[in-house]
Design a protein around this motif. Sequence first.
Motif, PDB file in Angstrom:
ATOM      1  N   GLY A   8      22.798  59.030  65.350  1.00 13.74           N
ATOM      2  CA  GLY A   8      23.897  59.966  65.198  1.00 13.74           C
ATOM      3  C   GLY A   8      24.934  59.494  64.207  1.00 13.74           C
ATOM      4  N   LEU A   9      24.538  59.300  62.974  1.00 15.04           N
ATOM      5  CA  LEU A   9      25.431  58.814  61.928  1.00 15.04           C
ATOM      6  C   LEU A   9      25.583  59.856  60.826  1.00 15.04           C
ATOM      7  CD1 LEU A   9      24.012  55.190  61.456  1.00 15.04           C
ATOM      8  CD2 LEU A   9      26.088  55.829  62.694  1.00 15.04           C
ATOM      9  N   VAL A  10      26.639  59.712  60.045  1.00 16.86           N
ATOM     10  CA  VAL A  10      26.804  60.466  58.793  1.00 16.86           C
ATOM     11  C   VAL A  10      26.808  59.449  57.660  1.00 16.86           C
ATOM     12  CG1 VAL A  10      28.271  61.994  57.437  1.00 16.86           C
ATOM     13  CG2 VAL A  10      28.136  62.286  59.928  1.00 16.86           C
ATOM     14  N   TYR A  11      25.927  59.647  56.692  1.00  9.43           N
ATOM     15  CA  TYR A  11      25.796  58.739  55.564  1.00  9.43           C
ATOM     16  C   TYR A  11      26.562  59.299  54.369  1.00  9.43           C
ATOM     17  CZ  TYR A  11      21.760  57.042  58.253  1.00  9.43           C
ATOM     18  OH  TYR A  11      20.938  56.561  59.243  1.00  9.43           O
ATOM     19  N   GLY A  12      27.440  58.495  53.780  1.00 17.39           N
ATOM     20  CA  GLY A  12      28.159  58.902  52.581  1.00 17.39           C
ATOM     21  C   GLY A  12      27.457  58.375  51.348  1.00 17.39           C
ATOM     22  N   ILE A  13      26.942  59.286  50.523  1.00 18.41           N
ATOM     23  CA  ILE A  13      26.206  58.920  49.313  1.00 18.41           C
ATOM     24  C   ILE A  13      27.107  59.151  48.108  1.00 18.41           C
ATOM     25  CG2 ILE A  13      24.047  59.200  48.050  1.00 18.41           C
ATOM     26  CD1 ILE A  13      23.738  58.523  51.062  1.00 18.41           C
ATOM     27  N   SER A  14      27.211  58.156  47.256  1.00 14.33           N
ATOM     28  CA  SER A  14      28.074  58.268  46.080  1.00 14.33           C
ATOM     29  C   SER A  14      27.448  59.171  45.024  1.00 14.33           C
ATOM     30  CB  SER A  14      28.324  56.883  45.482  1.00 14.33           C
ATOM     31  OG  SER A  14      27.127  56.374  44.912  1.00 14.33           O
ATOM     32  N   ALA A  15      28.246  59.541  44.034  1.00 13.16           N
ATOM     33  CA  ALA A  15      27.757  60.379  42.943  1.00 13.16           C
ATOM     34  C   ALA A  15      26.633  59.709  42.170  1.00 13.16           C
ATOM     35  CB  ALA A  15      28.907  60.721  41.998  1.00 13.16           C
ATOM     36  N   SER A  16      26.573  58.389  42.224  1.00 10.91           N
ATOM     37  CA  SER A  16      25.508  57.651  41.540  1.00 10.91           C
ATOM     38  C   SER A  16      24.267  57.506  42.412  1.00 10.91           C
ATOM     39  CB  SER A  16      26.011  56.267  41.117  1.00 10.91           C
ATOM     40  OG  SER A  16      26.439  55.515  42.238  1.00 10.91           O
ATOM     41  N   TYR A  38      29.545  56.765  58.945  1.00 10.82           N
ATOM     42  CA  TYR A  38      30.523  57.221  59.916  1.00 10.82           C
ATOM     43  C   TYR A  38      29.825  57.446  61.261  1.00 10.82           C
ATOM     44  CZ  TYR A  38      32.697  58.245  55.442  1.00 10.82           C
ATOM     45  OH  TYR A  38      33.173  58.140  54.162  1.00 10.82           O
ATOM     46  N   PRO A  39      30.422  57.004  62.359  1.00 13.17           N
ATOM     47  CA  PRO A  39      29.838  57.264  63.675  1.00 13.17           C
ATOM     48  C   PRO A  39      29.963  58.746  64.001  1.00 13.17           C
ATOM     49  CG  PRO A  39      32.015  56.325  63.924  1.00 13.17           C
ATOM     50  CD  PRO A  39      31.710  56.269  62.457  1.00 13.17           C
ATOM     51  N   SER A  40      29.283  59.183  65.037  1.00 12.94           N
ATOM     52  CA  SER A  40      29.262  60.605  65.363  1.00 12.94           C
ATOM     53  C   SER A  40      30.636  61.153  65.726  1.00 12.94           C
ATOM     54  CB  SER A  40      28.287  60.868  66.511  1.00 12.94           C
ATOM     55  OG  SER A  40      28.658  60.119  67.659  1.00 12.94           O
ATOM     56  N   ASN A  41      31.532  60.304  66.207  1.00 14.24           N
ATOM     57  CA  ASN A  41      32.880  60.756  66.560  1.00 14.24           C
ATOM     58  C   ASN A  41      33.898  60.393  65.479  1.00 14.24           C
ATOM     59  OD1 ASN A  41      32.803  58.011  67.001  1.00 14.24           O
ATOM     60  ND2 ASN A  41      33.966  58.058  68.909  1.00 14.24           N
ATOM     61  N   PHE A  42      33.456  60.463  64.214  1.00 15.84           N
ATOM     62  CA  PHE A  42      34.340  60.124  63.094  1.00 15.84           C
ATOM     63  C   PHE A  42      35.559  61.053  63.040  1.00 15.84           C
ATOM     64  CE2 PHE A  42      31.550  63.431  61.447  1.00 15.84           C
ATOM     65  CZ  PHE A  42      32.407  64.234  60.702  1.00 15.84           C
ATOM     66  N   LYS A  43      36.604  60.574  62.389  1.00 13.17           N
ATOM     67  CA  LYS A  43      37.775  61.401  62.154  1.00 13.17           C
ATOM     68  C   LYS A  43      37.559  62.218  60.884  1.00 13.17           C
ATOM     69  CE  LYS A  43      41.127  58.212  64.235  1.00 13.17           C
ATOM     70  NZ  LYS A  43      42.338  57.389  63.967  1.00 13.17           N
ATOM     71  N   PRO A  44      37.686  63.540  60.921  1.00 13.87           N
ATOM     72  CA  PRO A  44      37.515  64.342  59.711  1.00 13.87           C
ATOM     73  C   PRO A  44      38.403  63.886  58.558  1.00 13.87           C
ATOM     74  CG  PRO A  44      37.564  65.760  61.629  1.00 13.87           C
ATOM     75  CD  PRO A  44      37.923  64.380  62.113  1.00 13.87           C
ATOM     76  N   SER A  45      39.597  63.405  58.870  1.00 13.42           N
ATOM     77  CA  SER A  45      40.509  62.952  57.815  1.00 13.42           C
ATOM     78  C   SER A  45      39.949  61.745  57.064  1.00 13.42           C
ATOM     79  CB  SER A  45      41.880  62.609  58.400  1.00 13.42           C
ATOM     80  OG  SER A  45      41.765  61.618  59.408  1.00 13.42           O
ATOM     81  N   ASP A  46      39.100  60.938  57.734  1.00 10.83           N
ATOM     82  CA  ASP A  46      38.499  59.791  57.053  1.00 10.83           C
ATOM     83  C   ASP A  46      37.526  60.253  55.973  1.00 10.83           C
ATOM     84  OD1 ASP A  46      39.946  58.105  58.655  1.00 10.83           O
ATOM     85  OD2 ASP A  46      38.269  57.551  59.963  1.00 10.83           O
ATOM     86  N   ILE A  47      36.689  61.229  56.300  1.00  9.36           N
ATOM     87  CA  ILE A  47      35.756  61.747  55.297  1.00  9.36           C
ATOM     88  C   ILE A  47      36.509  62.486  54.202  1.00  9.36           C
ATOM     89  CG2 ILE A  47      34.027  63.569  54.942  1.00  9.36           C
ATOM     90  CD1 ILE A  47      32.470  62.494  57.247  1.00  9.36           C
ATOM     91  N   ALA A  48      37.537  63.253  54.564  1.00  8.63           N
ATOM     92  CA  ALA A  48      38.332  63.945  53.547  1.00  8.63           C
ATOM     93  C   ALA A  48      38.979  62.958  52.583  1.00  8.63           C
ATOM     94  CB  ALA A  48      39.395  64.803  54.215  1.00  8.63           C
ATOM     95  N   HIS A  49      39.395  61.797  53.098  1.00  6.92           N
ATOM     96  CA  HIS A  49      39.977  60.753  52.253  1.00  6.92           C
ATOM     97  C   HIS A  49      38.927  60.110  51.369  1.00  6.92           C
ATOM     98  CE1 HIS A  49      40.932  56.487  51.456  1.00  6.92           C
ATOM     99  NE2 HIS A  49      42.181  56.922  51.283  1.00  6.92           N
TER     100      HIS A  49
END
Length: 239
Positions: A205-213, A220-231
């Motif tokens: 239950g993760l969200v993977y952040g992939i860069s433009a490259s 991010y864990p499943s209970n991530f803060k939306p503001s963290d991803i927005a940042h």
Amino acid sequence: MTSEDPDQETQPSAAAPPHKPARSFDRRLILPLLVILVVAGGAAAVIASTGGGGGSSGLPANVHTVRAQDFRGATASPRAPAPALALENYLGQPVNIDRYRGKAVLVTFLYTDCPDVCPLITANLRVAQNLMGKAESSKVQIIAVSVDPRGDKPKAVGAFLKAHGMTGRMQYLIGSAQQLGRVWSAWNVGSERDAQRPELVNHSGLVYGISASGKISTLYPSNFKPSDIAHDAPLLSSS
């Protein structure tokens, strides 16, 4: 935009709803190749998170203190290239993660009958998009990959996206057990039916952040803060 747009296909912040966790998935199958530095709270940890009928969405207690870096999410070290990801979405349109090179890509693994973790992830991704604003969110692509080839049929996925206000806002990829299994293996994602409640799926239950490259840069864990991803999204889309 409409759900027929293959680039922006069609998927508020809250704590994880109370539930009785299903049997935890075998931690050995979850992302063994990455060391995760948790920047929130200035701590480092390896993230292992499961979803499905339940599962852990917290971070391990045995953390090592580090100084927070630019990202608010967990920082992957090393930043390895994202594995291959090419499937069809629920509309039957081909989707390849390589197509989104130059954008930030958020990849997660869901199933439509999930009672808790998957709806939480989806809702918080929507909030994160709203926090980004139209200009910044246009530089971010969300991709969800099914962990339930038996239940995630086109009609079910369409209903899930509509229910969570994400029609036209994310890609939701489906396929046969064999097709999805290759993706799970490439991404080191665990997925199996719960032994006691077979209608549920235990999965990563993760969200993977992939860069433009094209590199896995944050998680991010499943209970991530939306503001963290927005940042973090502008940092991902520019790196």
